[in-house]
Design an enzyme around this catalytic site. Structure first.
Site, mmCIF file in Angstrom:
data_model
loop_
_atom_site.group_PDB
_atom_site.id
_atom_site.type_symbol
_atom_site.label_atom_id
_atom_site.label_comp_id
_atom_site.label_asym_id
_atom_site.label_seq_id
_atom_site.Cartn_x
_atom_site.Cartn_y
_atom_site.Cartn_z
ATOM 1 N N CYS A 1 42.909 27.105 -41.967
ATOM 2 C CA CYS A 1 43.358 26.676 -40.638
ATOM 3 C C CYS A 1 44.549 27.511 -40.167
ATOM 4 C CB CYS A 1 43.708 25.194 -40.652
ATOM 5 S SG CYS A 1 42.284 24.093 -40.803
ATOM 6 N N THR B 1 45.845 2.824 -35.445
ATOM 7 C CA THR B 1 45.270 3.807 -36.359
ATOM 8 C C THR B 1 44.066 3.186 -37.046
ATOM 9 O OG1 THR B 1 45.669 5.112 -38.381
ATOM 10 C CG2 THR B 1 46.899 3.075 -38.165
ATOM 11 N N SER C 1 43.454 3.899 -40.246
ATOM 12 C CA SER C 1 43.768 4.060 -41.665
ATOM 13 C C SER C 1 44.563 2.874 -42.188
ATOM 14 C CB SER C 1 44.575 5.347 -41.884
ATOM 15 O OG SER C 1 45.147 5.375 -43.171
#
Length: 397
Positions: free
Chosen positions: A361, A204, A206
Site C-alpha cells: 500500500c 463501528t 467492531s
C-alpha cells in the site's frame, strides 16, 4: 495462526514441465523489466525467488498468487515498498488478468458485497484482530487513518495534526454534538472532546473497537455504538467519517449519503475522509480483499460526485494522499520493532502478510495510484462560502 508453506506449494505430480516453467519465468522477467525490476537481482527492489512455481502462480492468479507466494516465503524483496512503487507506476496489473481476477471483478460489479449482513465481516476479520497488534503499530491515540505530515516530526504528531485539522474544518465549538461514522477506537472523538469540548457519538462494526474505545475514553462525553451506518438516527451539529467509506460500496453510496444528510443539522458540516482511486474499477485488489479488507471498494471522484448530487454541496476538497506513504512506513517500522512480542503467538506467515499489506500500500500511494481525499460538505451551501482553516503547525499544543 501460522501456516506451513508446504500446505500451499504445488504438489510434485501437478508441477508443469520444465519447458512450461521456463516459459513462465521468461514471461515474468519480461513483465517486470517494464518496471525496471529483475528476478534475482541485487537491487533493493528486485524480486528474489526462493522456491519454484512463483511465475506460474502469478500467471494463473495475478496479484492473489503473487501475494500468497510471498506469504508462503517463496519470494522476497529487500524493499517491498520500492518494488510495488515500480510495479504500480508501470501499470503491470493491467497486463495480468487471469480468469480468477476477472471473476473477482465481475462479482464486485454485479453483486452487492457490502450489504447490511456483510458489513460486519470486515469488523470480525480485520478490526477485531488482537488489540495488542494495533496498539503496537499505531500512535498513542490509535488513529488508523492517514496522518498529516506537513509540519509533523513523527507519527504521533502527524496524527494529532490530522485530528486538529478535522476539528477546524468542521468548525467545532464547545457544546456541539459530533457523529463519527466508523469511529474506530475513538481517536477523533476523544480528541474533539478533550480539545474542543464536543459531545460525541461514534459507530463501528467492531466489537473490540467498542470495548477498548470505551476504556480509552472513560470519563469523556463520548458514546460508542456497535451499529451499521444504515441504522444511525438522531441529529448532529457535525458529522465526520474517516476511513470508513471504503467499506460502503457503489451500490450503497446513496444509502450512506441519505443517512448523513438526515442526521446533519441544516447548518452543519460533514467531513468525509476516504481513500480513492484515479479511475473506475470494481472491488479492491484480490489479495487485499481476501487477506486484509473483505468486500472493500475504493471510490473515484466521479462516483463520489454522483453520490453528492442533490444531497450535498462540496465546500472543500483536500488531497494529501502522498502522506499515506509516510504513515504506512511508520506503521511498518512500529510493528517490526514490536514483532518479538508477537512472533510465537502469530507466526511468521502472519508477519509476512502484514508486511506485504503495509508496504504494498505504501508503494501504491507513493506511485500516486491511489489518493486520500477530505471533503467538507454542507447541505445547501454556506452563505458567503467556506474558507479552509489554517493547517496545524509544529507548535500545536
Amino acid at each position: 495462526m501460522a501456516v506451513h508453506r508446504s500446505e500451499f506449494t504445488v504438489p510434485a505430480a501437478s508441477k508443469p514441465p520444465v519447458s512450461a516453467a521456463r516459459g513462465a519465468r521468461r514471461w515474468l522477467e519480461d513483465l517486470l523489466a517494464q518496471a525496471d525490476v529483475r528476478i534475482d537481482g541485487d537491487r533493493p527492489w528486485d524480486l528474489r525467488l526462493h522456491a519454484p512455481g512463483v511465475p506460474e502462480r502469478v500467471l494463473a492468479q495475478g496479484s492473489l498468487g503473487l501475494g500468497e507466494a510471498y506469504m508462503d516465503g517463496d519470494w522476497s524483496a529487500e524493499r517491498l515498498d520500492q518494488l510495488f512503487e515500480r510495479i504500480v507506476r508501470a501499470r503491470l496489473a493491467d497486463q495480468v488478468q487471469p480468469l480468477s481476477i476477472v471473476w473477482h471483478h465481475l462479482k464486485a460489479r454485479w453483486t452487492n458485497r457490502q450489504t447490511a449482513r456483510r458489513a460486519w465481516e470486515v469488523g470480525r476479520r480485520h478490526y477485531d484482530l488482537d488489540d495488542d497488534v494495533y496498539q503496537a503499530m499505531l500512535d498513542p491515540r490509535m488513529t488508523y487513518t492517514c496522518g498529516y505530515w506537513a509540519q509533523a516530526q513523527d507519527l504521533a504528531q502527524a496524527q494529532e495534526h490530522k485530528l486538529e485539522m478535522v476539528c477546524r474544518k468542521l468548525r467545532l465549538r464547545p457544546g456541539m454534538r459530533l457523529l463519527d461514522i466508523g469511529c474506530g477506537w475513538g481517536s477523533l472523538m476523544r480528541y474533539a472532546a478533550e480539545r474542543h469540548g464536543v459531545r460525541c457519538v461514534g459507530v463501528t462494526v467492531s466489537e473490540r473497537q467498542v470495548a477498548l474505545g470505551r476504556a480509552m475514553c472513560r470519563g469523556l462525553p463520548v458514546e460508542f455504538r456497535l451499529q451499521d451506518y444504515r441504522d444511525i438516527d438522531g441529529r448532529y451539529d457535525a458529522i465526520a467519517s474517516l476511513g470508513m467509506f471504503e467499506h460502503v460500496g457503489r451500490r450503497n453510496d446513496a444509502a450512506f449519503m441519505r443517512v448523513a444528510r438526515r442526521c446533519l443539522a441544516d447548518d452543519g458540516l460533514f467531513l468525509l475522509h476516504t481513500i480513492g482511486r484515479n479511475e473506475d474499477g470494481h472491488g479492491t485488489d484480490a489479495w487485499i480483499d481476501r487477506y486484509v479488507f473483505p468486500n472493500g471498494e475504493l471510490p473515484t471522484l466521479a462516483r463520489l460526485g454522483r453520490a453528492f448530487e442533490r444531497r450535498f454541496v462540496v465546500e472543500d476538497l483536500h488531497n494529501f494522499g502522498a502522506d499515506y506513504d509516510r504513515t504506512l512506513m511508520a506503521w511498518h517500522a512500529n510493528i517490526e520493532a514490536a514483532w518479538p512480542r508477537f512472533a510465537q503467538r502469530l507466526g511468521e506467515r502472519f508477519r509476512r502478510q502484514w508486511r506485504y499489506y503495509l508496504l504494498s500500500c505504501a508503494g501504491a500511494f507513493r506511485a500516486r495510484d491511489i489518493q486520500l481525499w477530505q471533503f467538507v460538505l454542507s447541505k445547501d451551501g454556506l452563505r458567503g462560502g467556506y474558507e479552509r482553516p489554517a493547517a496545524p503547525s509544529a507548535t500545536l499544543a
